[in-house]
Every structure is written in structure tokens, then in C-alpha cells.
Design a protein around this motif. Sequence first.
Motif, mmCIF file in Angstrom:
data_model
loop_
_atom_site.group_PDB
_atom_site.id
_atom_site.type_symbol
_atom_site.label_atom_id
_atom_site.label_comp_id
_atom_site.label_asym_id
_atom_site.label_seq_id
_atom_site.Cartn_x
_atom_site.Cartn_y
_atom_site.Cartn_z
ATOM 1 N N GLU A 20 -55.306 -49.348 -69.736
ATOM 2 C CA GLU A 20 -54.700 -50.358 -68.874
ATOM 3 C C GLU A 20 -53.712 -51.213 -69.656
ATOM 4 N N GLN A 21 -53.966 -51.385 -70.954
ATOM 5 C CA GLN A 21 -53.043 -52.161 -71.783
ATOM 6 C C GLN A 21 -51.680 -51.467 -71.879
ATOM 7 N N THR A 22 -51.693 -50.155 -72.083
ATOM 8 C CA THR A 22 -50.434 -49.413 -72.134
ATOM 9 C C THR A 22 -49.769 -49.408 -70.770
ATOM 10 N N ALA A 23 -50.547 -49.203 -69.710
ATOM 11 C CA ALA A 23 -49.983 -49.232 -68.355
ATOM 12 C C ALA A 23 -49.333 -50.587 -68.068
ATOM 13 N N THR A 24 -49.975 -51.653 -68.545
ATOM 14 C CA THR A 24 -49.416 -52.999 -68.362
ATOM 15 C C THR A 24 -48.063 -53.121 -69.049
ATOM 16 N N GLU A 25 -47.990 -52.696 -70.302
ATOM 17 C CA GLU A 25 -46.723 -52.795 -71.033
ATOM 18 C C GLU A 25 -45.663 -51.880 -70.434
ATOM 19 N N MET A 26 -46.074 -50.749 -69.869
ATOM 20 C CA MET A 26 -45.131 -49.867 -69.180
ATOM 21 C C MET A 26 -44.534 -50.567 -67.963
ATOM 22 N N ALA A 27 -45.378 -51.216 -67.165
ATOM 23 C CA ALA A 27 -44.885 -51.915 -65.980
ATOM 24 C C ALA A 27 -43.986 -53.088 -66.369
ATOM 25 N N LEU A 28 -44.402 -53.844 -67.377
ATOM 26 C CA LEU A 28 -43.576 -54.957 -67.851
ATOM 27 C C LEU A 28 -42.213 -54.471 -68.346
ATOM 28 N N GLY A 29 -42.231 -53.388 -69.136
ATOM 29 C CA GLY A 29 -40.985 -52.840 -69.663
ATOM 30 C C GLY A 29 -40.086 -52.293 -68.572
ATOM 31 N N ALA A 30 -40.683 -51.658 -67.570
ATOM 32 C CA ALA A 30 -39.893 -51.128 -66.458
ATOM 33 C C ALA A 30 -39.227 -52.263 -65.692
ATOM 34 N N LEU A 31 -39.973 -53.323 -65.452
ATOM 35 C CA LEU A 31 -39.414 -54.465 -64.737
ATOM 36 C C LEU A 31 -38.292 -55.108 -65.541
ATOM 37 N N LYS A 32 -38.510 -55.241 -66.846
ATOM 38 C CA LYS A 32 -37.507 -55.864 -67.717
ATOM 39 C C LYS A 32 -36.238 -55.018 -67.830
ATOM 40 N N ASN A 33 -36.404 -53.701 -67.819
ATOM 41 C CA ASN A 33 -35.267 -52.793 -68.022
ATOM 42 C C ASN A 33 -34.719 -52.238 -66.711
ATOM 43 N N SER A 34 -34.836 -53.030 -65.651
ATOM 44 C CA SER A 34 -34.315 -52.617 -64.349
ATOM 45 C C SER A 34 -33.824 -53.853 -63.603
ATOM 46 N N HIS A 35 -33.400 -53.605 -62.381
ATOM 47 C CA HIS A 35 -33.002 -54.709 -61.499
ATOM 48 C C HIS A 35 -34.004 -54.856 -60.369
ATOM 49 N N ALA A 36 -35.180 -54.284 -60.544
ATOM 50 C CA ALA A 36 -36.199 -54.279 -59.502
ATOM 51 C C ALA A 36 -37.015 -55.565 -59.504
ATOM 52 N N SER A 37 -37.711 -55.776 -58.397
ATOM 53 C CA SER A 37 -38.574 -56.946 -58.265
ATOM 54 C C SER A 37 -40.059 -56.586 -58.270
ATOM 55 N N ILE A 38 -40.367 -55.289 -58.168
ATOM 56 C CA ILE A 38 -41.750 -54.797 -58.192
ATOM 57 C C ILE A 38 -41.790 -53.582 -59.118
ATOM 58 N N ALA A 39 -42.813 -53.507 -59.964
ATOM 59 C CA ALA A 39 -42.968 -52.366 -60.873
ATOM 60 C C ALA A 39 -44.359 -51.778 -60.736
ATOM 61 N N GLY A 40 -44.426 -50.456 -60.885
ATOM 62 C CA GLY A 40 -45.706 -49.767 -60.931
ATOM 63 C C GLY A 40 -45.688 -48.752 -62.050
ATOM 64 N N SER A 41 -46.843 -48.569 -62.716
ATOM 65 C CA SER A 41 -46.898 -47.604 -63.812
ATOM 66 C C SER A 41 -48.156 -46.756 -63.712
ATOM 67 N N ILE A 42 -48.046 -45.555 -64.264
ATOM 68 C CA ILE A 42 -49.133 -44.571 -64.278
ATOM 69 C C ILE A 42 -49.175 -43.932 -65.658
ATOM 70 N N THR A 43 -50.355 -43.881 -66.271
ATOM 71 C CA THR A 43 -50.554 -43.132 -67.504
ATOM 72 C C THR A 43 -51.961 -42.552 -67.481
ATOM 73 N N LEU A 54 -39.557 -48.466 -72.749
ATOM 74 C CA LEU A 54 -40.314 -49.489 -72.031
ATOM 75 C C LEU A 54 -40.880 -50.578 -72.935
ATOM 76 N N ASN A 55 -40.576 -50.491 -74.216
ATOM 77 C CA ASN A 55 -41.023 -51.505 -75.181
ATOM 78 C C ASN A 55 -42.537 -51.600 -75.309
ATOM 79 N N VAL A 56 -43.236 -50.482 -75.089
ATOM 80 C CA VAL A 56 -44.677 -50.462 -75.331
ATOM 81 C C VAL A 56 -44.870 -50.549 -76.841
ATOM 82 N N SER A 57 -45.732 -51.430 -77.276
ATOM 83 C CA SER A 57 -45.875 -51.635 -78.714
ATOM 84 C C SER A 57 -46.701 -50.525 -79.362
ATOM 85 N N THR A 58 -46.341 -50.219 -80.594
ATOM 86 C CA THR A 58 -47.086 -49.245 -81.390
ATOM 87 C C THR A 58 -48.530 -49.692 -81.526
ATOM 88 N N LYS A 59 -48.733 -50.993 -81.702
ATOM 89 C CA LYS A 59 -50.076 -51.532 -81.865
ATOM 90 C C LYS A 59 -50.919 -51.291 -80.617
#
Length: 162
Positions: free
Chosen positions: A80-103, A65-70
Motif C-alpha cells: 500500500e505504501q508503494t501504491a500510495t506513492e504511485m498515486a501521489l506521483g501520478a497526480l503530481k505528474n499530470s493535470h488530473a484531479s483524481i488518481a488511482g493506482s494498482i500494484t 512516479l517518484n516512488v522512493s527506493t526506500k
Amino acid sequence: MDDNNLLDLADQLGAALKARNLTLVLAESCTGGMAAQTVTAIAGSSMWFDRGFVTYSNQSKQEMLNVSTKTISTYGAVSEQTATEMALGALKNSHASIAGSITGIAGPDGGTIEKPVGTVCFAWMGTHQPLQTITQHFQGDRHQIRQQAVAALLTNLLATLD
């Protein structure tokens, strides 16, 4: 929250996504795929569910999901910062138009004073929906916390579409 309530939420979300010709991607950590299992229990979900990522380890969050080490070292995997990067990465690495993440921390161990067991962070966004994040604190055993987390994400996604 029981399985029937989760299925009702998933069914409502699926109808809303289908009506808007949108597709969903999920990125999950503490729920271990429970959200994806819930939405795919709905007949016809292949019309509106693209894929799910179960990224339990920090390494998998980074690789898939391209969550940064930093981000993880600065804020933690449960943030919330990690959850944000998870959702962004999921959207980028899919063909979806809506993403949701949980951590989060489902327990029974792993909690701290700052982030006790039951702390769960969410992010959701879409190609035409703004990023939203929230941290919630759930009570109960591991299974109950995970169910509540899935319900919270599905509810928030549904509210975004209404």
C-alpha cells in the motif's frame, strides 16, 4: 468479471467525473494498462481521462512516479505504501484531479507466503479527496486477477465520488 462489466463501471465512473468536472489519472503495474484501456474504451473519455502511467518495473515507478527506493526496499513494490506513492506521483505528474493506482502479483509466478499470487494493492486520492488504500486478494488466472483488480479500482474510485 467480464469486459462488459468493466465497461459499465468505466462508463459510470466517467459520468461521475464529468458531472463533477474532474479528471482522472491512473498508475498501473500488474494490470499493464488494462485500467486505462478500459476507461478509454468509453466514447468521450478524453473529457475526463488525462493520462495513464504503466510502471511495471521498480525503476519506472521511481523515474516516472517518484516512488522512493526506500519505500520499495522497505515495503516492496507490492504494498500500500508503494501504491500510495504511485498515486501521489501520478497526480503530481499530470493535470488530473483524481488518481488511482494498482500494484500487485497477477501470477502465475512471483508470489510468496506473505504476498501470494492474487495480492493487489490499491491507492486512490484527489485534490479534494483523501488518500485511501486497500489490499485485496483475488483468485483465478492471470487475466482474471487483472480484470478483478481493474474492477476493484474503478469501483473504489466511483464510491469515492458518490
